[in-house]
Design a protein around this motif. Structure first.
Motif, PDB file in Angstrom:
ATOM      1  N   SER A  40      21.848  25.159  98.265  1.00 32.77           N
ATOM      2  CA  SER A  40      21.610  23.876  97.621  1.00 32.77           C
ATOM      3  C   SER A  40      20.301  23.802  96.919  1.00 32.77           C
ATOM      4  N   HIS A  41      19.421  24.654  97.259  1.00 35.17           N
ATOM      5  CA  HIS A  41      17.916  24.522  96.486  1.00 35.17           C
ATOM      6  C   HIS A  41      18.466  25.660  95.047  1.00 35.17           C
ATOM      7  N   SER A  46      19.554  25.299  89.368  1.00 39.21           N
ATOM      8  CA  SER A  46      20.441  25.805  88.472  1.00 39.21           C
ATOM      9  C   SER A  46      20.810  24.591  87.497  1.00 39.21           C
ATOM     10  N   GLU A  47      21.091  23.311  88.073  1.00 35.32           N
ATOM     11  CA  GLU A  47      21.057  22.052  87.348  1.00 35.32           C
ATOM     12  C   GLU A  47      20.021  21.851  86.545  1.00 35.32           C
ATOM     13  N   GLU A  48      18.612  22.083  87.074  1.00 37.75           N
ATOM     14  CA  GLU A  48      17.548  21.739  86.205  1.00 37.75           C
ATOM     15  C   GLU A  48      17.396  22.814  85.022  1.00 37.75           C
ATOM     16  N   LEU A  49      17.860  24.024  85.350  1.00 37.29           N
ATOM     17  CA  LEU A  49      17.772  25.126  84.273  1.00 37.29           C
ATOM     18  C   LEU A  49      18.786  24.620  83.028  1.00 37.29           C
ATOM     19  N   LYS A  50      19.955  23.936  83.629  1.00 39.20           N
ATOM     20  CA  LYS A  50      20.839  23.415  82.494  1.00 39.20           C
ATOM     21  C   LYS A  50      20.430  22.483  81.527  1.00 39.20           C
ATOM     22  N   LEU A  51      19.906  21.554  82.427  1.00 40.60           N
ATOM     23  CA  LEU A  51      19.140  20.584  81.507  1.00 40.60           C
ATOM     24  C   LEU A  51      17.881  21.054  80.827  1.00 40.60           C
ATOM     25  N   GLN A  52      17.096  21.700  80.980  1.00 39.48           N
ATOM     26  CA  GLN A  52      16.079  22.219  80.338  1.00 39.48           C
ATOM     27  C   GLN A  52      16.710  23.101  79.038  1.00 39.48           C
ATOM     28  N   LEU A  53      17.906  23.965  79.398  1.00 41.29           N
ATOM     29  CA  LEU A  53      18.331  24.685  78.343  1.00 41.29           C
ATOM     30  C   LEU A  53      19.014  23.787  77.181  1.00 41.29           C
ATOM     31  N   LYS A  54      19.584  22.686  77.723  1.00 43.36           N
ATOM     32  CA  LYS A  54      20.134  21.710  76.885  1.00 43.36           C
ATOM     33  C   LYS A  54      19.312  20.905  75.803  1.00 43.36           C
ATOM     34  N   GLU A  55      17.882  20.673  76.380  1.00 44.77           N
ATOM     35  CA  GLU A  55      16.956  20.163  75.814  1.00 44.77           C
ATOM     36  C   GLU A  55      16.399  21.153  74.678  1.00 44.77           C
ATOM     37  N   VAL A  56      16.318  22.394  75.270  1.00 42.02           N
ATOM     38  CA  VAL A  56      15.809  23.431  73.990  1.00 42.02           C
ATOM     39  C   VAL A  56      16.458  23.678  73.224  1.00 42.02           C
ATOM     40  N   ASN A  57      17.983  23.502  73.538  1.00 43.06           N
ATOM     41  CA  ASN A  57      19.048  23.682  72.346  1.00 43.06           C
ATOM     42  C   ASN A  57      18.989  22.810  71.396  1.00 43.06           C
TER      43      ASN A  57
END
Length: 81
Positions: A40-41, A46-57
């Protein structure tokens, strides 16, 4: 009286045997729960990283667009001279 004592002893022995069989199952359930929490952690990270990656992109795309636009403007201004 002897039958009651015999049955009481048998019940006690069966309870002990049942508890000894139940202990590995309880341990297994605890282990599964710990793995579930860990996963779960990982999923949350992973979801947090996806959001950060989306923001960076998004920021990168905007910066690249702005840079290309600036280069285009500089190129056009040089041609006009």
């Amino acid at each position: 009286m002897g039958l009651i004592l015999y049955l009481s002893g048998k019940i006690k022995a069966e309870r002990i045997q049942f508890r000894s069989k139940l202990k590995p199952l309880e341990d297994f359930i605890v282990q599964l729960e710990q793995e579930n929490v860990s996963r779960s952690h990982q999923i949350r990270l992973s979801e947090e990283l996806k959001l950060q990656l989306k923001e960076v992109n998004t920021a990168l795309r905007k910066n690249i667009f702005d840079l290309n636009y600036q280069l285009f403007q500089d190129s056009c201004s040089k041609k006009e001279r």
